[in-house]
Design a protein around this motif. Structure first.
Motif, short mmCIF file in Angstrom:
data_model
loop_
_atom_site.label_atom_id
_atom_site.label_comp_id
_atom_site.label_asym_id
_atom_site.label_seq_id
_atom_site.Cartn_x
_atom_site.Cartn_y
_atom_site.Cartn_z
N TYR A 1 0.82 -1.28 0.05
CA TYR A 1 0.03 0.00 -0.14
C TYR A 1 0.86 1.32 0.13
N ALA A 2 0.81 2.17 -1.12
CA ALA A 2 1.49 3.32 -1.14
C ALA A 2 0.77 4.38 -0.52
N VAL A 3 1.40 5.10 0.59
CA VAL A 3 0.69 6.11 1.40
C VAL A 3 1.26 7.62 0.48
N ASP A 4 0.10 8.17 -0.31
CA ASP A 4 0.61 9.58 -0.68
C ASP A 4 0.57 10.36 0.38
N THR B 1 -1.61 18.11 7.21
CA THR B 1 -1.38 17.11 5.98
C THR B 1 0.16 16.63 5.99
N ILE B 2 0.55 15.29 6.09
CA ILE B 2 1.61 14.84 5.95
C ILE B 2 1.77 14.29 4.39
N GLY B 3 2.57 14.98 3.58
CA GLY B 3 2.55 14.54 2.36
C GLY B 3 2.28 15.67 1.26
N PRO B 4 2.31 15.67 0.13
CA PRO B 4 3.53 14.32 -0.61
C PRO B 4 4.71 14.87 -0.32
N ASP B 5 5.31 15.95 0.03
CA ASP B 5 6.68 16.40 0.17
C ASP B 5 7.60 16.01 1.35
N ASN B 6 6.81 16.10 2.21
CA ASN B 6 7.35 15.66 3.59
C ASN B 6 6.99 14.22 4.13
N THR B 7 6.16 13.37 3.17
CA THR B 7 5.83 12.01 3.48
C THR B 7 7.08 11.27 4.07
N GLN B 8 8.06 11.27 3.30
CA GLN B 8 9.23 10.33 3.35
C GLN B 8 10.09 10.66 4.55
N SER B 9 10.04 12.07 5.03
CA SER B 9 10.50 12.17 6.38
C SER B 9 9.90 12.41 7.46
N SER B 10 8.37 11.98 7.53
CA SER B 10 7.82 12.36 8.44
C SER B 10 7.05 10.75 8.75
N GLN C 1 -8.73 12.90 13.82
CA GLN C 1 -9.15 12.20 12.95
C GLN C 1 -7.91 12.03 11.71
N HIS C 2 -7.59 10.57 11.39
CA HIS C 2 -6.61 10.40 10.60
C HIS C 2 -7.34 9.74 9.31
N THR C 3 -6.86 10.41 8.17
CA THR C 3 -7.33 9.58 6.94
C THR C 3 -6.17 9.31 6.17
N ALA C 4 -6.07 8.19 5.70
CA ALA C 4 -4.62 7.56 4.79
C ALA C 4 -5.06 7.70 3.39
N ASN C 5 -4.48 8.37 2.52
CA ASN C 5 -4.89 8.70 1.13
C ASN C 5 -3.76 8.02 0.33
N GLY C 6 -4.04 6.89 -0.21
CA GLY C 6 -2.85 6.12 -1.25
C GLY C 6 -3.40 5.08 -2.17
N ALA C 7 -3.04 3.91 -2.44
CA ALA C 7 -3.35 2.92 -3.38
C ALA C 7 -2.70 1.61 -3.21
N ILE C 8 -3.33 0.71 -3.43
CA ILE C 8 -2.87 -0.69 -3.27
C ILE C 8 -2.30 -1.01 -4.68
N GLN C 9 -1.09 -1.64 -4.42
CA GLN C 9 -0.35 -1.95 -5.59
C GLN C 9 -0.49 -3.26 -6.16
N ARG C 10 -1.15 -3.33 -7.22
CA ARG C 10 -1.20 -4.80 -7.88
C ARG C 10 -0.11 -5.42 -8.45
N VAL D 1 -7.08 3.78 -2.55
CA VAL D 1 -8.18 3.55 -1.31
C VAL D 1 -7.78 4.62 -0.30
N ASP D 2 -8.73 5.60 0.02
CA ASP D 2 -8.38 6.73 1.05
C ASP D 2 -9.49 6.21 2.05
N ALA D 3 -9.11 6.09 3.12
CA ALA D 3 -9.87 5.59 4.31
C ALA D 3 -9.64 6.39 5.61
N VAL D 4 -10.64 6.60 6.45
CA VAL D 4 -10.26 6.92 7.93
C VAL D 4 -9.60 5.74 8.67
#
Length: 434
Positions: free
Chosen positions: A104-107, A122-131, A174-183, A191-194
């Motif tokens: 699962y890739a978290v954007d 919002t964490i991301g997209p510029d600071n996702t990999q540092s946070s 409340q935390h919502t993850a925004n991203g995508a499952i990698q087939r 898949v974006d979900a609380v």
């Protein structure tokens, strides 16, 4: 403020159906074609079984209920504290575990007030990999932009600092993850979900007085947004994941120009902090008083990592209330002036600054914790009753590296002195205490 839409969470559950058999099995918990997934057309309750009560359509699930690729939990209850930037900080960590069989890739992760829908961070997209960093990897992360990919069963840590105005502190986050499952075929399924909603502590930050002698002091390795070995020091202890130094600060004495040592940096007496008095910041009862370890002999290099019992070296722990203990660490050998059971008052001398334990440059390690022992414990916020903000150090210099600098001059940027009350100094602040 921007509002976060949660409408995509329903679509997320539907999109999961395109994952294929492996994804469906994990997300539904049933095996296709198995007895558990087959219900007889005319099932008859067994004798003596209670008659099930029908549930009206729409009353059994909330609108945001959905299958989620990630499981999420916090390592602590976020607690508010006012910082020197005028913001109330909520510093905590969110553990993210991939519960499906595909990456699962978290954007980004959106953090909002669920009562109003207002976006707070919002964490991301510029600071996702540092946070957001993988458990067991360097918690500093990288400066690269773009998503992070959480593989099957992996756990990652989101290092979070929500900073809000004092009159806008929410009661929940409340935390919502925004991203995508990698087939495997290269396709992605958004898949974006609380993934988590947590309550904020209603306790006010503990207000304390100065734990050191009057003078100018660098507040090093402190909270909240900068990467430091305190703030980002995740420690699995006795099977529990903790951040025991989240709000800890190291005290280094400096002169008016931001100089912290003169002479030979391999000698502890060259540092202005060395053998400065450590005083009780509150009234309380001594529950630990350790004075059995020698100072580090590796100056100016960092010492070898000591056994866990020696981490804070010679130290004193004072109980100041139920579940609240102040820790004073790295004292000079033979300087501890109190014993277990002593009652101490504000300003009473406890010992002198040294380099015992996991320390090279002489300094005081100070923190408020929930247990009488350094490990295991949780770290909670505190604030000084009064101090003067003088400026800040503009570059990150690790505590252990102060003596490795060409001189004792730190990159100090002064401001017009500002008197403060009931605030917590932030990382690299330089303050005057009296």
């Amino acid at each position: 403020m921007r509002r976060i839409s949660l409408s995509r969470t329903r679509a997320a559950a539907a999109s999961v159906l395109t994952l294929g058999l492996a994804g469906i099995l994990l997300l539904t918990g049933c095996t296709a074609g198995s007895p558990a997934s087959q219900t007889p057309a005319a099932a008859t309750p067994s004798a003596g079984a209670p008659t099930p009560t029908p549930v009206a359509d729409g009353e059994d699930l909330t609108p945001e209920t959905s299958f989620t690729p990630l499981m999420a939990s916090t390592t602590t209850t976020p607690a508010p504290v006012l910082g020197t930037d005028g913001k109330v900080h909520l510093a905590y960590e969110l553990l993210l575990t991939n519960a499906v069989s595909l990456p699962y890739a978290v954007d980004s992760i959106d953090i909002a007030d669920p009562e109003t829908g207002d976006a707070l961070l919002t964490i991301g997209p510029d600071n996702t990999q540092s946070s957001i960093t993988r458990l067991g990897d360097d918690a500093e992360g990288t400066d690269e932009a773009g998503p992070i990919t959480i593989d099957q069963s992996e756990t990652w840590i989101a290092w979070i600092d929500v900073a809000v105005d004092p009159d806008a502190v929410p009661s929940r986050l409340q935390h919502t993850a925004n991203g995508a499952i990698q087939r495997p075929d290269g396709q992605t399924i958004p898949v974006d979900a609380v993934i988590n909603t947590t309550t904020i502590s209603d306790a006010e930050a503990q207000v304390v007085s100065s734990p050191v002698a009057a003078g100018d002091w660098l507040m090093s390795e402190g909270c909240c947004s900068n990467y430091t070995h305190h703030r980002n020091g995740f420690a699995p202890v006795n099977g529990q994941g903790l951040v025991p130094q989240r709000f800890a600060i190291d005290f280094y004495k400096v002169d008016a120009d931001g100089v912290t040592w003169e002479g030979d940096p391999s000698k502890p007496e060259s540092y202005f902090s060395y053998r400065q008095p450590i005083v009780s910041a509150t009234a309380g009862t001594v529950v630990r008083a350790v004075d059995e370890f020698e100072n580090s002999t590796s100056l100016p290099e960092p010492p070898p990592i000591p056994p866990i019992i020696e981490t804070v070296g010679n130290h004193v722990v004072v109980e100041i209330g139920p579940g609240r203990y102040l820790l004073y660490g790295h004292m000079d050998p033979g300087s501890v002036k109190v014993k277990v059971g002593d009652t101490v008052e504000v300003g009473q001398e406890l010992g002198l600054i040294g380099t015992s334990g996991n320390s090279s440059t002489p300094h005081l390690h100070f923190q408020l914790q929930t247990e009488p022992t350094f490990f295991p414990t949780d770290s909670v916020p505190w604030a000084f009753d009064r101090f003067t903000l003088l400026g800040s150090i503009t570059e990150r210099i690790w505590d252990d590296d102060l003596g490795l600098q060409p001189t004792g001059q730190l990159p100090f940027e002064a401001i017009d002195p500002s008197d403060r009350e009931n605030e917590m100094p932030l990382d690299r602040d330089v303050i005057r205490l009296d």
